[in-house]
Design a protein around this motif. Structure first.
Motif, PDB file in Angstrom:
ATOM      1  N   ASN A 145       0.860  -1.177   0.000  1.00 48.86           N
ATOM      2  CA  ASN A 145       0.000   0.000   0.000  1.00 48.86           C
ATOM      3  C   ASN A 145       0.899   1.231   0.000  1.00 48.86           C
ATOM      4  OD1 ASN A 145      -1.658   2.178   0.526  1.00 48.86           O
ATOM      5  ND2 ASN A 145      -2.932   1.084   1.999  1.00 48.86           N
ATOM      6  N   PRO A 146       1.117   1.831  -1.171  1.00 48.50           N
ATOM      7  CA  PRO A 146       2.088   2.924  -1.273  1.00 48.50           C
ATOM      8  C   PRO A 146       1.686   4.214  -0.579  1.00 48.50           C
ATOM      9  CG  PRO A 146       0.946   2.625  -3.348  1.00 48.50           C
ATOM     10  CD  PRO A 146       0.529   1.489  -2.469  1.00 48.50           C
ATOM     11  N   VAL A 147       0.441   4.319  -0.093  1.00 47.93           N
ATOM     12  CA  VAL A 147       0.029   5.555   0.576  1.00 47.93           C
ATOM     13  C   VAL A 147      -0.142   5.366   2.083  1.00 47.93           C
ATOM     14  CG1 VAL A 147      -1.081   6.457  -1.495  1.00 47.93           C
ATOM     15  CG2 VAL A 147      -2.443   5.150   0.151  1.00 47.93           C
ATOM     16  N   GLU A 148       0.175   4.189   2.600  1.00 46.75           N
ATOM     17  CA  GLU A 148       0.042   3.985   4.036  1.00 46.75           C
ATOM     18  C   GLU A 148       1.108   4.776   4.782  1.00 46.75           C
ATOM     19  OE1 GLU A 148       0.485  -0.084   5.089  1.00 46.75           O
ATOM     20  OE2 GLU A 148       2.576  -0.203   4.467  1.00 46.75           O
ATOM     21  N   LEU A 149       0.845   5.073   6.043  1.00 43.27           N
ATOM     22  CA  LEU A 149       1.752   5.882   6.847  1.00 43.27           C
ATOM     23  C   LEU A 149       3.115   5.206   6.969  1.00 43.27           C
ATOM     24  CD1 LEU A 149       1.874   8.470   8.587  1.00 43.27           C
ATOM     25  CD2 LEU A 149       1.259   7.043  10.563  1.00 43.27           C
ATOM     26  N   ASN A 150       4.174   5.986   6.748  1.00 47.49           N
ATOM     27  CA  ASN A 150       5.563   5.522   6.871  1.00 47.49           C
ATOM     28  C   ASN A 150       5.903   4.392   5.897  1.00 47.49           C
ATOM     29  OD1 ASN A 150       6.043   7.332   9.050  1.00 47.49           O
ATOM     30  ND2 ASN A 150       5.142   5.859  10.484  1.00 47.49           N
ATOM     31  N   PHE A 151       5.235   4.347   4.758  1.00 48.74           N
ATOM     32  CA  PHE A 151       5.513   3.310   3.763  1.00 48.74           C
ATOM     33  C   PHE A 151       6.928   3.439   3.221  1.00 48.74           C
ATOM     34  CE2 PHE A 151       5.760   2.094  -0.733  1.00 48.74           C
ATOM     35  CZ  PHE A 151       5.441   0.750  -0.639  1.00 48.74           C
ATOM     36  N   GLN A 152       7.634   2.302   3.129  1.00 46.85           N
ATOM     37  CA  GLN A 152       8.957   2.238   2.531  1.00 46.85           C
ATOM     38  C   GLN A 152       8.975   1.090   1.520  1.00 46.85           C
ATOM     39  OE1 GLN A 152      11.450   1.906   6.159  1.00 46.85           O
ATOM     40  NE2 GLN A 152      12.364   3.833   5.530  1.00 46.85           N
ATOM     41  N   TYR A 153       9.177   1.425   0.258  1.00 52.12           N
ATOM     42  CA  TYR A 153       9.152   0.412  -0.798  1.00 52.12           C
ATOM     43  C   TYR A 153      10.208  -0.661  -0.558  1.00 52.12           C
ATOM     44  CZ  TYR A 153       8.695  -1.487  -5.539  1.00 52.12           C
ATOM     45  OH  TYR A 153       8.471  -2.311  -6.622  1.00 52.12           O
ATOM     46  N   SER A 154      11.401  -0.233  -0.162  1.00 49.52           N
ATOM     47  CA  SER A 154      12.510  -1.171   0.011  1.00 49.52           C
ATOM     48  C   SER A 154      12.280  -2.158   1.152  1.00 49.52           C
ATOM     49  CB  SER A 154      13.815  -0.408   0.257  1.00 49.52           C
ATOM     50  OG  SER A 154      13.706   0.407   1.414  1.00 49.52           O
ATOM     51  N   LYS A 155      11.340  -1.857   2.031  1.00 50.76           N
ATOM     52  CA  LYS A 155      11.003  -2.811   3.084  1.00 50.76           C
ATOM     53  C   LYS A 155      10.314  -4.040   2.508  1.00 50.76           C
ATOM     54  CE  LYS A 155       7.931  -3.325   7.111  1.00 50.76           C
ATOM     55  NZ  LYS A 155       6.937  -2.635   7.985  1.00 50.76           N
ATOM     56  N   HIS A 156       9.586  -3.850   1.414  1.00 46.99           N
ATOM     57  CA  HIS A 156       8.797  -4.923   0.832  1.00 46.99           C
ATOM     58  C   HIS A 156       9.420  -5.530  -0.421  1.00 46.99           C
ATOM     59  CE1 HIS A 156       5.461  -3.900   3.489  1.00 46.99           C
ATOM     60  NE2 HIS A 156       5.664  -2.641   3.177  1.00 46.99           N
ATOM     61  N   LEU A 157      10.096  -4.694  -1.230  1.00 50.20           N
ATOM     62  CA  LEU A 157      10.653  -5.146  -2.504  1.00 50.20           C
ATOM     63  C   LEU A 157      11.957  -4.413  -2.799  1.00 50.20           C
ATOM     64  CD1 LEU A 157       7.338  -4.915  -4.501  1.00 50.20           C
ATOM     65  CD2 LEU A 157       8.728  -6.990  -4.577  1.00 50.20           C
ATOM     66  N   ASN A 158      12.903  -5.124  -3.369  1.00 52.10           N
ATOM     67  CA  ASN A 158      14.083  -4.498  -3.940  1.00 52.10           C
ATOM     68  C   ASN A 158      13.956  -4.562  -5.459  1.00 52.10           C
ATOM     69  OD1 ASN A 158      15.341  -3.844  -1.550  1.00 52.10           O
ATOM     70  ND2 ASN A 158      16.480  -5.759  -1.439  1.00 52.10           N
ATOM     71  N   PHE A 159      14.166  -3.439  -6.129  1.00 53.09           N
ATOM     72  CA  PHE A 159      14.095  -3.366  -7.582  1.00 53.09           C
ATOM     73  C   PHE A 159      15.502  -3.105  -8.099  1.00 53.09           C
ATOM     74  CE2 PHE A 159      12.779  -0.550 -11.374  1.00 53.09           C
ATOM     75  CZ  PHE A 159      12.821  -1.631 -12.242  1.00 53.09           C
TER      76      PHE A 159
END
Length: 242
Positions: A145-159
């Protein structure tokens, strides 16, 4: 969106949100009136008869102007990248849409909340709509959920992208359950394969671009969505060839 509006624009936007809260318009219909504004719009939906809604010239102008302001705001917030796959979008990247994280079809009250909007490329928007939004029963997404509070993409996926003059590769490395579901449900494997093929075959890259651009045309209508789904299946079959 109110935070981006003048006082007059707030009144015009209130007309749409009131039509939604009064259940005279669905979230999808209200968004259509906003994103493709006209002085007269007709909607059938689940109504026994088609109903016509009229909008003043000033309201039409507000919706056009506000849509552009929202697009610019989201594009800047997301750094010109899709919030799900992190590929570049825009003039020098893939086609994209204003994406409703919680679908407007199921959560119409969130249709015009800036906090529920983000950038989604055509690929991710299509797969999310068919594999996530239609099955969603709560406000808890199975994917990131890219709009959730304190979202960090790298926590979930590495591109990871690796490129040379003649070769280019991309790889997604899921790190959480949400990351793995995003990889599977949004068909990131197809993106990886397409990236590799496009890197060595210019004609394939051009075809991919033309199909993707075609997918974004007419998505506001059922016929357009069916065409987009057909083009998506065509694209998937091309990149799954042995």
């Amino acid at each position: 969106m109110n935070s981006l509006c003048t006082d007059e624009q707030k009144k015009h936007l209130l007309k749409l949100t009131t039509l939604v809260s009064d259940k005279r318009l669905s979230g999808q219909e209200a968004w259509s009136a906003f994103s493709k504004p006209e002085k007269s719009k007709k909607f059938k939906g689940k109504r026994p008869e088609t109903e016509r809604f009229t909008f003043a010239e000033a309201e039409v102008r507000t919706y056009k102007d506000l849509r552009q302001i929202v697009q610019n705001k989201l594009f800047e917030r997301c750094g010109g990248s899709c919030s799900y796959c992190r590929r570049a979008v825009g003039h020098y990247g893939w086609a994209w849409h204003i994406e409703h994280v919680l679908p407007k079809s199921k959560y119409p009250a969130k249709t015009f909340l800036l906090s529920n909007l983000t950038v989604g490329c055509v690929h991710c928007n299509m797969w999310k709509g068919s594999r996530v939004d239609k099955q969603l029963r709560t406000q808890k997404l199975p994917i990131i959920n890219p709009v959730e509070l304190n979202f960090q993409y790298s926590k979930h996926l590495n591109f990871v992208q690796i490129g040379t003059e003649s070769l280019s590769f991309a790889k997604y490395l899921p790190r959480t359950a949400e990351g793995r579901e995003t990889y599977e449900l949004l068909s990131f494997k197809e993106l990886e394969r397409a990236h590799a093929i496009n890197g060595v075959d210019g004609s394939a890259a051009a075809l991919h671009e033309r199909i993707t651009r075609g997918m974004q045309i007419g998505l506001g209508t059922e016929e357009g969505r069916q065409l987009a789904a057909l083009l998506q299946r065509l694209k998937t079959s091309i990149y799954n060839l042995p």
